[in-house]
Design a protein around this motif. Structure first.
Motif, PDB file in Angstrom:
ATOM      1  N   VAL A  15     -54.687 -14.580 -22.946  1.00 34.16           N
ATOM      2  CA  VAL A  15     -55.133 -13.699 -21.872  1.00 34.16           C
ATOM      3  C   VAL A  15     -55.188 -14.520 -20.588  1.00 34.16           C
ATOM      4  O   VAL A  15     -55.807 -15.585 -20.549  1.00 34.16           O
ATOM      5  N   MET A  16     -54.523 -14.023 -19.551  1.00 31.96           N
ATOM      6  CA  MET A  16     -54.532 -14.684 -18.247  1.00 31.96           C
ATOM      7  C   MET A  16     -55.222 -13.779 -17.237  1.00 31.96           C
ATOM      8  O   MET A  16     -54.774 -12.655 -17.011  1.00 31.96           O
ATOM      9  N   VAL A  17     -56.299 -14.265 -16.631  1.00 29.72           N
ATOM     10  CA  VAL A  17     -57.051 -13.521 -15.623  1.00 29.72           C
ATOM     11  C   VAL A  17     -56.747 -14.120 -14.253  1.00 29.72           C
ATOM     12  O   VAL A  17     -56.847 -15.327 -14.064  1.00 29.72           O
ATOM     13  N   SER A  18     -56.376 -13.280 -13.296  1.00 30.02           N
ATOM     14  CA  SER A  18     -56.018 -13.757 -11.951  1.00 30.02           C
ATOM     15  C   SER A  18     -54.820 -14.700 -12.050  1.00 30.02           C
ATOM     16  O   SER A  18     -54.932 -15.912 -11.887  1.00 30.02           O
ATOM     17  N   VAL A  19     -53.673 -14.129 -12.302  1.00 34.34           N
ATOM     18  CA  VAL A  19     -52.483 -14.883 -12.696  1.00 34.34           C
ATOM     19  C   VAL A  19     -51.839 -15.568 -11.496  1.00 34.34           C
ATOM     20  O   VAL A  19     -51.615 -14.957 -10.444  1.00 34.34           O
ATOM     21  N   ASN A  20     -51.508 -16.866 -11.682  1.00 32.12           N
ATOM     22  CA  ASN A  20     -50.859 -17.653 -10.636  1.00 32.12           C
ATOM     23  C   ASN A  20     -49.506 -18.152 -11.147  1.00 32.12           C
ATOM     24  O   ASN A  20     -49.415 -19.221 -11.729  1.00 32.12           O
ATOM     25  N   PRO A  21     -48.429 -17.390 -10.931  1.00 33.55           N
ATOM     26  CA  PRO A  21     -47.107 -17.819 -11.394  1.00 33.55           C
ATOM     27  C   PRO A  21     -46.596 -19.021 -10.601  1.00 33.55           C
ATOM     28  O   PRO A  21     -47.135 -19.357  -9.540  1.00 33.55           O
ATOM     29  N   PRO A  22     -45.534 -19.673 -11.079  1.00 38.32           N
ATOM     30  CA  PRO A  22     -44.976 -20.824 -10.355  1.00 38.32           C
ATOM     31  C   PRO A  22     -44.654 -20.493  -8.897  1.00 38.32           C
ATOM     32  O   PRO A  22     -44.158 -19.415  -8.569  1.00 38.32           O
ATOM     33  N   GLY A  23     -44.954 -21.466  -8.033  1.00 35.44           N
ATOM     34  CA  GLY A  23     -44.654 -21.318  -6.618  1.00 35.44           C
ATOM     35  C   GLY A  23     -45.759 -20.729  -5.777  1.00 35.44           C
ATOM     36  O   GLY A  23     -45.541 -20.448  -4.591  1.00 35.44           O
ATOM     37  N   HIS A  24     -46.971 -20.572  -6.348  1.00 44.34           N
ATOM     38  CA  HIS A  24     -48.027 -19.885  -5.596  1.00 44.34           C
ATOM     39  C   HIS A  24     -49.331 -20.682  -5.503  1.00 44.34           C
ATOM     40  O   HIS A  24     -50.410 -20.094  -5.390  1.00 44.34           O
ATOM     41  N   LEU A  25     -49.239 -22.014  -5.515  1.00 46.06           N
ATOM     42  CA  LEU A  25     -50.443 -22.816  -5.311  1.00 46.06           C
ATOM     43  C   LEU A  25     -50.704 -23.039  -3.818  1.00 46.06           C
ATOM     44  O   LEU A  25     -51.116 -24.110  -3.382  1.00 46.06           O
TER      45      LEU A  25
END
Length: 655
Positions: A231-241
């Motif tokens: 389960v991923m809450v508040s998802v941060n995919p690659p390229g979004h830091l």
């Protein structure tokens, strides 16, 4: 000087000396950290029973130390130690355990008060993050100091200084034997694998949030066979830091639509986004004599907009919206001050830098494309994290990162949980970029919620039901969540009220210290007080005098010296030492003292108080530093006066 019997004087000198030595030790002591047990090998785990604090109280757990290589690419790597906590299941037939992966980067993974919501289904395991929780911590005090030394967290002069601070920190840590390329997401994933194997679990569930979801992604790409469900809450995919201001503006537009539909908010502005832009475009330099740092306001605004639940107040969206719509310059000043106090120390910067380098190419592409296009809050928040374009040029990148900079497919059963109004990790990123790569993935977008804290705060039973049902059956049951409107009017403590409180405390405390000093001077001019009364007066007046002196320094920072920090030694020591030293002297001085005795007594008391305040200012961090500085000043001033009482250098000889 004060009259003491020799035995009492010796005891007082010994006690005062011990206190000052204790403060000196606190100032130079090494950070409390785990150590690698003697003879331990990589992968070893030792545990013992302990208690773990949850939102419902302490629960039974096992606490231990996991030993892992600092860099698995290096056969000769040092070993490091990480804390591991297993919160025990409360059911006799537990399912697969849940490994918690908190956000950040640069934040701990050892706190999880909501763990009790999951122990009815299985164990909950926390593996401390390397670089933050383990035996080697990547602290960069140089970075926080650089941010506070300029005219704002990310103003034009601060960014080059922050870049240089990152460079100096990297060189210092490397010189201390730290392999910075070992603090990658890949190495963190292998820490989790080592813990899974050491604890004897065949497969595990993952519960990740914010930046922790990136770790969960890499875990699913590297070890899908070890995972049951994720389960991923508040998802941060690659390229979004980092935060793209274009995205932030679109989120302000969402809030503007909600404002139009809310009678209270609509009565204050016809266009919320436009009103915020108008204020942000012309942030004043000061509120009366009090300096305002433009970029502090912008960065704090970004962070506060992440959440809209009351549990996050005053660091939440309704409070920030209120500040822009009706708080006036006072509210902006409060945000500027809070930005300096809270933000630079909120991140372990070395760990952030090592983790974030996985997105360095994406950030560089953003910079090369021109960065901020003229958005509402500008580029300040991304600059805060990346030192403008500087971080990528001075911090080493790990070879581990290259293959995980883009989304990869996985068949791990995965649930994505997003807040409709999440300013930090918008739901569309998960929908458009990650969900298509999940052959067994689903997404829930929760109406009215923002970032991670809103998920845990709103409807606790609903989050428990959603998580335990998915982990147990693979089914998604979000029926416990309802539509939560943004409570624009729910601002129990506004930024303008915070401004009034800050000014009231600072001015009131400074005036109190000066009044106490004036009363002591008046008493000394009328013949002084008895030895017994003198002792009590010196004890009871130290705190108002010392804090009053510090708060005088704070007022100087807020008005004429904004480049200093309110709890730095240069702000704490002068006023604290001067007022405490003078107060101790005035409580002791007697009419029969000679002029020479008066001069030497005052010089000794003030000089010692300044030295004691300096020792105390480094004893403990943050807002506790003024308190230990007051203690040091009071003890040192009295030590000087008591010591002189036995030298025969004044009319007041010891009895």
């Amino acid at each position: 000087m004060p009259s003491f019997k020799p035995s009492r004087r010796a005891a007082a000198i010994g006690l005062a000396g011990a206190v000052l030595l204790g403060l000196a030790y606190l100032g130079v002591r090494p950070e409390q950290a785990l150590t690698v047990p003697g003879g331990a090998a990589a992968g070893s785990l030792t545990t013992q029973p302990c208690d773990f604090d949850t939102e419902s109280g302490a629960v039974a757990a096992d606490c231990g130390t996991l030993v892992v290589p600092e860099n698995r690419r290096d056969p000769a790597s040092d070993l490091i130690a990480l804390p591991v906590t297993r919160i025990r299941a409360t059911t006799p037939n537990p399912g697969a355990p849940v490994f918690r992966l908190g956000g950040g980067p640069g934040a701990t993974n050892t706190a999880f008060p909501e763990a009790g919501r999951l122990t009815g289904a299985g164990d909950v395991v926390l593996v401390g993050y390397r670089g933050v929780d383990g035996s080697r911590r990547l602290d960069c005090p140089e970075v926080a100091a650089a941010m506070r030394a300029g005219d704002g967290l990310t103003d034009a002069k601060t960014l080059p200084a922050t870049t240089k601070a990152f460079e100096l920190c990297a060189k210092r840590l490397t010189g201390d034997g730290v392999d910075l390329t070992g603090y990658s997401i890949t190495q963190r994933v292998e820490d989790l694998e080592a813990a899974r194997e050491a604890l004897g679990y065949e497969r595990i569930n993952l519960l990740s949030s914010s930046a922790g979801t990136r770790t969960a992604m890499v875990y699913s790409w590297r070890h899908p066979e070890a995972l049951h469900r994720s389960v991923m809450v508040s998802v941060n995919p690659p390229g979004h830091l980092f935060w793209d201001p274009r995205t932030t503006d679109s989120q302000f537009a969402q809030y503007a639509d909600l404002c139009r539909a809310d009678a209270t908010c609509a009565a204050r502005t016809p266009d919320l986004a436009a009103s915020i832009r108008d204020v942000a475009t012309a942030i004043p330099d000061s509120w009366g004599p009090l300096s305002i740092k433009d970029t502090n306001v912008r960065v704090l605004s970004q962070y506060a907009m992440h959440h809209n639940g009351s549990g996050s107040a005053p660091n939440n969206a309704p409070t920030v919206v209120d500040a822009y719509l009706g708080g006036g310059t006072a509210a902006l000043w409060a945000m500027s001050v809070l930005g300096d106090i809270v933000l630079p120390d909120s991140i372990v910067w070395g760990e952030f830098a090592s983790f974030a380098m996985i997105d360095a190419p994406a950030h560089q592409r953003y910079q090369d494309a021109g960065g901020d296009p003229g958005s509402i809050l500008g580029n300040a928040s991304t600059d805060f994290l990346w030192a403008g374009p500087g971080l990528t040029s001075v911090w080493p990148d790990s070879p581990d990162n290259a293959e995980y900079r883009t989304v990869r497919p996985t068949d791990v059963e995965t649930l994505l949980v997003s807040g409709e109004l999440d300013f930090s990790t918008p739901s569309r990123f998960a929908t458009e970029e990650l969900l298509p790569s999940l052959s067994r993935g689903e997404q829930v977008v929760l109406s009215g919620l923002g970032h991670t804290a809103d998920f845990w705060e709103h409807r606790p039973e609903a989050s428990k039901q959603l998580l335990t049902t998915f982990y147990g059956t693979g089914k998604v049951d979000s029926s416990g969540f309802d539509t939560r409107p943004v409570a624009f009017a729910d601002v129990p403590f506004s930024m303008s009220a915070i401004a009034g409180l800050l000014i009231g405390v600072a001015v009131g405390g400074a005036l109190l210290g000066l009044v106490v000093l004036a009363l002591l001077r008046r008493a000394s001019r009328r013949g002084g007080v008895s030895a017994r009364a003198s002792a009590w007066i010196r004890v009871t007046t130290a705190l108002p005098l010392g804090l009053g002196g510090w708060l005088l320094g704070v007022l100087v920072v807020w008005t004429v010296n904004p480049d200093d920090f309110v709890v730095s030694a240069t702000v704490i020591v002068p006023g604290t030492g001067l007022l405490v030293g003078l107060g101790a002297y005035l409580a002791c001085v007697r009419p029969e003292w000679t002029a020479q005795a008066r001069r030497t007594g005052m010089i000794a008391a003030i000089g010692a108080a300044l030295l004691g305040a300096w020792l105390g200012s480094y004893a403990l961090p943050g807002l506790t530093a003024p308190l230990t500085a007051v203690l040091g000043a009071a003890v040192a001033a009295n030590l000087a006066l008591v010591s002189r009482a036995g030298t025969g250098s004044s009319p007041a000889e010891p009895a």
